[in-house]
Design an enzyme around this catalytic site. Structure first.
Site, short mmCIF file in Angstrom:
data_model
loop_
_atom_site.label_atom_id
_atom_site.label_comp_id
_atom_site.label_asym_id
_atom_site.label_seq_id
_atom_site.Cartn_x
_atom_site.Cartn_y
_atom_site.Cartn_z
N HIS A 30 19.68 29.34 -1.95
CA HIS A 30 20.77 28.85 -2.81
C HIS A 30 20.41 27.57 -3.57
O HIS A 30 20.50 27.49 -4.79
CB HIS A 30 22.00 28.51 -1.96
CG HIS A 30 22.47 29.60 -1.07
ND1 HIS A 30 23.23 30.64 -1.51
CD2 HIS A 30 22.30 29.80 0.27
CE1 HIS A 30 23.54 31.44 -0.50
NE2 HIS A 30 22.98 30.95 0.59
C1 BDR Z 1 25.19 26.31 0.66
O1 BDR Z 1 25.65 25.99 1.97
C2 BDR Z 1 24.59 25.50 2.74
O2 BDR Z 1 24.58 26.13 4.00
C3 BDR Z 1 23.33 25.71 1.97
O3 BDR Z 1 22.41 24.65 2.20
C4 BDR Z 1 23.79 25.74 0.54
O4 BDR Z 1 23.84 24.44 -0.01
C5 BDR Z 1 25.28 27.79 0.46
O5 BDR Z 1 26.60 28.21 0.61
#
Ligand code: BDR
Ligand code: CA
Length: 315
Positions: A242
């Protein structure tokens, strides 16, 4: 010297990839890294950020710690099952110790001093809960003219990951997200789950990364717990990077294709708390929130190759 960048982060496996992506890009002037609670508590995200910069041979980059909890209500949830209890699938201890001390100043103060000192506008890439950024904008409105744009990983057009409708970074502090995304006018690009999931990388990509050298090998070593989670989500052997997708856009503007839609945040206390309401209707009737660029598409293989080559190649 290229894009001036501040990363606000809660490492986290995908944060680790995102930090390394910026730290190993010669055309990025990484001014500073600020930390926030999120995937794991603040002390752990801060330690991870400092040690990740050391791994990338970037002790020149200052790190300052920020918020340890959301603005209004105490934290409800942590995603330690996804990132492991130390944020890096139990492998944080294998990172080198940071030689550079933690900044005495807090995250907001460091951001203010870096923004004020910069001779050109700075991109901010928040890849965790938006608490520090909301505090920055609320307490220091004068620095907004020094922000080129905020490129944030967060939100979902369709399905959430923390709740059915809420993505983790927004859900972890919806009040802060509302302040940054829906209530301010600083230029903002939102990189939602809908796109980051499509950019998932598979085991072949991870094998190439692992074979590229010590940094790639270390990054790959952080993935076991994360891989176990995403195996179930994706239905194949792969992970979703992400935060690295958002940082790719921050350092290479236009690598993601964005469309502008009104975006609002549900900061109420009901079951849709943390939902990002992206109004994609052709003929909006009543729209709340404000127009925000929402990343909706990219050349998937170009994006994957961009991230891999930067992580593998170093500066
Ligand atoms: C986001 O939530 C976190 O767990 C990850 O690092 C990312 O920033 C994804 O939903
Ligand atoms: Ca994150």
């Amino acid at each position: 010297m290229g894009t001036k960048l501040i990363i606000d982060t809660d490492p986290g496996v995908d944060d680790a990839f995102a930090i390394a992506l910026a730290a190993r890009s010669a055309d990025v002037d990484l001014l500073g890294v600020t930390t926030v609670f999120g995937n794991v508590p603040l002390a752990t995200t801060t330690s991870n950020a400092r040690r990740l910069l050391q791994l990338c041979d970037r002790p020149d980059v200052p790190v300052a710690a920020g918020a340890s909890r959301p603005l209004l209500y105490r934290e409800l949830h942590r995603s330690s099952t996804v990132h492991g209890s130390d944020g890096l699938s139990g492998h944080a201890a294998s990172l080198p110790d940071a030689t550079r001390p933690l900044e005495d100043s807090d995250a907001v103060s460091l951001m203010v001093s870096l923004l004020e000192a910069s001779d050109e506008p700075v991109t901010i890439a928040p890849i965790g809960p938006l608490t520090n950024i909301a505090a920055l904008l609320a307490a220091h409105p004068g620095v907004r003219s020094k922000i080129a744009r905020i490129v944030l990983m967060g939100g979902a057009i369709t399905l959430g990951n923390s709740t059915a409708v809420s993505e983790f970074n927004i859900w972890a502090d919806p009040d802060a997200a509302r302040r940054v995304i829906a209530e301010d006018d600083v230029p903002c690009v939102m990189v939602p789950l809908d796109l980051t999931h499509r950019c998932a990388v598979d085991s072949t990509w991870l094998a190439k990364l692992a074979a590229s050298g010590p940094v790639g090998q270390a990054l790959n070593s952080f993935t076991p717990d994360y891989l176990a989670h995403y195996r179930q989500v994706l239905g194949y052997e792969g992970i979703v990077l992400h935060d690295a997708v958002a940082v790719a856009e921050a350092i290479h503007p236009g690598i993601l294709r964005a469309e502008t839609y009104p975006v609002d945040i549900d900061s109420g206390l009901g079951p849709t708390r943390g939902m990002t309401i992206v109004d994609r209707r052709a003929v909006p009737n009543i729209s709340t929130g404000r127009p925000v660029e929402v990343a909706v598409d990219t050349e998937l293989d170009v994006l994957r190759e961009f991230v891999l080559s930067r992580l593998a190649g170093g500066r």
